[in-house]
Design an enzyme around this catalytic site. Sequence first.
Site, mmCIF file in Angstrom:
data_model
loop_
_atom_site.group_PDB
_atom_site.id
_atom_site.type_symbol
_atom_site.label_atom_id
_atom_site.label_comp_id
_atom_site.label_asym_id
_atom_site.label_seq_id
_atom_site.Cartn_x
_atom_site.Cartn_y
_atom_site.Cartn_z
ATOM 1 N N GLU A 63 0.734 -1.220 -0.189
ATOM 2 C CA GLU A 63 0.202 -0.012 0.046
ATOM 3 C C GLU A 63 0.840 1.294 -0.159
ATOM 4 O O GLU A 63 0.722 2.225 -0.621
ATOM 5 C CB GLU A 63 -0.944 0.170 1.292
ATOM 6 C CG GLU A 63 -2.216 -1.008 1.254
ATOM 7 C CD GLU A 63 -1.675 -2.391 1.366
ATOM 8 O OE1 GLU A 63 -0.588 -2.749 1.999
ATOM 9 O OE2 GLU A 63 -2.442 -3.398 1.645
ATOM 10 N N HIS A 132 -10.602 -4.542 10.415
ATOM 11 C CA HIS A 132 -11.395 -4.856 9.090
ATOM 12 C C HIS A 132 -12.667 -4.114 9.309
ATOM 13 O O HIS A 132 -13.682 -4.528 8.903
ATOM 14 C CB HIS A 132 -11.460 -6.126 8.844
ATOM 15 C CG HIS A 132 -10.337 -6.775 8.273
ATOM 16 N ND1 HIS A 132 -8.873 -6.439 8.439
ATOM 17 C CD2 HIS A 132 -10.130 -7.516 7.187
ATOM 18 C CE1 HIS A 132 -8.134 -7.408 7.819
ATOM 19 N NE2 HIS A 132 -8.831 -7.954 6.750
HETATM 20 C C1 LIG Z 1 -2.405 -4.195 4.764
HETATM 21 C C2 LIG Z 1 -3.244 -5.226 4.141
HETATM 22 N N1 LIG Z 1 -3.541 -5.277 2.883
HETATM 23 C C3 LIG Z 1 -4.204 -6.001 2.233
HETATM 24 C C4 LIG Z 1 -4.878 -7.181 3.049
HETATM 25 C C5 LIG Z 1 -5.908 -8.029 2.671
HETATM 26 N N2 LIG Z 1 -5.550 -9.317 2.462
HETATM 27 C C6 LIG Z 1 -5.800 -9.977 3.467
HETATM 28 S S1 LIG Z 1 -4.866 -11.593 3.358
HETATM 29 C C7 LIG Z 1 -4.067 -10.886 2.084
HETATM 30 C C8 LIG Z 1 -2.929 -11.937 1.159
HETATM 31 C C9 LIG Z 1 -2.313 -12.706 2.169
HETATM 32 O O1 LIG Z 1 -1.378 -13.426 1.363
HETATM 33 P P1 LIG Z 1 -0.366 -14.233 2.102
HETATM 34 O O2 LIG Z 1 0.453 -13.243 2.963
HETATM 35 O O3 LIG Z 1 0.322 -14.978 1.118
HETATM 36 O O4 LIG Z 1 -1.069 -14.966 2.979
HETATM 37 P P2 LIG Z 1 -2.224 -16.524 2.847
HETATM 38 O O5 LIG Z 1 -3.481 -15.840 2.707
HETATM 39 O O6 LIG Z 1 -1.618 -17.182 1.634
HETATM 40 O O7 LIG Z 1 -1.652 -17.197 3.856
HETATM 41 C C10 LIG Z 1 -4.424 -9.704 1.629
HETATM 42 C C11 LIG Z 1 -3.728 -8.914 0.495
HETATM 43 C C12 LIG Z 1 -4.713 -6.794 4.328
HETATM 44 N N3 LIG Z 1 -5.255 -7.935 5.291
HETATM 45 N N4 LIG Z 1 -3.535 -6.278 5.052
#
Ligand SMILES: Cc1ncc(C[n+]2csc(CCOP(=O)(O)OP(=O)(O)O)c2C)c(N)n1
Lengths: 327, 332
Positions: A63, A132
């Site tokens: 971000e 959230h």
């Molecule tokens: C700062 C922020 N940006 C966006 C999100 C939305 N979001 C939630 S989980 C996620 C992706 C997470 O992917 P990863 O770190 O690979 O974890 P996984 O879900 O694959 O275990 C995103 C973008 C968030 N929670 N926090």
Amino acid sequence: MSSHRKLSYSLAINEALHQMMETDPTVFLIGQGVKSPWYVGDTAQGLLERFGTDRVIDTPVSENAMTGAAVGAALAGMRTVVVHPRMDFMFYAFDPIINEAANWYYMNGGKLSVPVVFWGIINRGGEQAAQHSQSLHGMFAHVPGLKVVMPATPYDAKGLMIAAIREPNPVVFIDDRWLYKLEEPVPEEIYEVEIGRGNVVKAGNDVTIVASSFMVQESIKASEILVKEGINIEIVDLRTVKPLDENLILASVRKTGRLVVVDGGWRTCGLAAEVSALVSERAFDALKAPVVRITLPDCPAPASATLEKAYYRTSTDIIQAVKSIIR
Amino acid sequence: MRSLGGNVNYPKDILVSFYRQMLLIRLCEESFVEPILAREVCCPCHLYSGEEAVAVGVCAALTERDYVFGNHRSHGHYLAKGGSMQEMVAEIFCREAGCSRGRGGSMHLIAPEVGMLGAAPIVAGTISLALGAALASTIRKDGRVAVSFFGDGATGEGVLYECMNFAALKKLPIIFVCENNYYATHMPIRECRVEREIHEIARPFGIESRQIDGNDVLQVYDAGLQAVEKCRSGNGPVFLECLTYRFRGHVGPDDNIQGSHTDIRPLDEIKLWREKDPIKRFGDYLVDQRITTQEELKMAREEIARTVKDAHNFARRTPLPRVEELEKYVFA
Ligand SMILES: Cc1ncc(C[n+]2csc(CCOP(=O)(O)OP(=O)(O)O)c2C)c(N)n1
Ligand SMILES: [Mg+2]
């Protein structure tokens, strides 16, 4: 011109983006989820197919950098819309939004303005808890150099998005997922809702309600119940949180003599406090009762649905507040 | 079957405990599917099924005094670190008896009594907190190690790099555990980064870094032990990239299979990873090596299933938070 064509709030935003990208090649959209309905609902539908990956850019989870890039592109002559699919993620982007974009024009003596739209979506409820659920309009409105708009209707959502994109200075555009399904007639052509102008969505003589975004809809609900009891409230939809349409607010309070400010943000130093201060400074003589604020409590959003119900304000709170000052 | 790369000379009880821990997490995760579909569980649940070997292998290398921080997908981290299953299930049902008193839900699990200092869904948001816990350990010289669990998606956030630099600079006892499951919500990793060997990102900071098979609990445990040893002897930090895969989709029971409404993952890919199921794989291995028998594993499964059921019964029995106590934990 079919002025009766109906559109949902989210598709009104979508149409604004389509039309602005079509008519202005410098407009582009960047942010998480613009290629996926998961994040931004249908607000971005069809954009990628139509304008391609150069101008519709889904991003890694970054971000701070993506928002800074939006600001930099705007400095370099583009008109950028950077979307944050949930406002809570914008905290990582506060530096480019506030330190850079908001200040750039002033601290460089007006040499370069920053035509960027910081689009942040309120996405709350559903037991998503404190990180959230937040709405940060009060924080943004606190900052000199940011205009902040919060449409409550599909018509305004389209018109304010277009105005925000055309505005030479940074605008924080805040929409609310709770409004996405709301439908009403929306003109098909390009039009602007002027930034800085509120709207009296319902006229009345007994009490002024000042509200914005989702709380306007709750206020309308409250008015429908109150009117059956012979109470006619006037609802001022701010539409723009900064700069406030001061004259509209003051004129309404001068007419009714009573004010309830309804805000979906926290209480302390919030939007409701600002409106209340404005009225006590400039229309004190017109007040027949103390101003009442209806806001979220100064409390993080809870997960439990039971607690959420107590946390978020509804038409019931508005009705109670109105009655408390009308006796 | 010779895909397990770890040291095999561990006592039977340790090996069996790994199996049981992983199964405990799996059965607990899968126990939420029905309540989610029935809308009895409403908070967003990011299930850990398929990734159990990472949490279990890493946490087995820690003591209760060591610290762990998690993210949005932390049911497994919490359980592996020794958090109470009853309190976790109650939290996911948003009950007052939950570990976060129903205020946090699935994405906010905490058990300070066993070193689980919290989980939170802002991507990369807790990495710097783990850094601080490691810093506290060096200031106090108490030998504790801090672990930060995060996903491949978190490598997009700048704060990770700031943390790696500072941790290396101060030789902090922190283990960066990246669970690379190849997706961040709707984005496959190839759309997020050019360098897909995530373990490579730590080296420029002077951090020892390894890529391991995150579906092999012994390999994870070995790497965890070595990392902990380095950290305790003042030679931290360490970065571990664990390759793994979530059996479920990003959130809830949905599988995110291509062609469905959350159209993301090829069915073939899911099938391939199912064959590498860390629990089945380790169970077969234990039987192959005559460390245990199918019969014993079956008994373990039945016992764990009862534990999970008990936790659900507990959660459903306990009261919801009281409305009057909405602001109970507010101090400002
Ligand atoms: C700062 C922020 N940006 C966006 C999100 C939305 N979001 C939630 S989980 C996620 C992706 C997470 O992917 P990863 O770190 O690979 O974890 P996984 O879900 O694959 O275990 C995103 C973008 C968030 N929670 N926090
Ligand atoms: Mg991932």
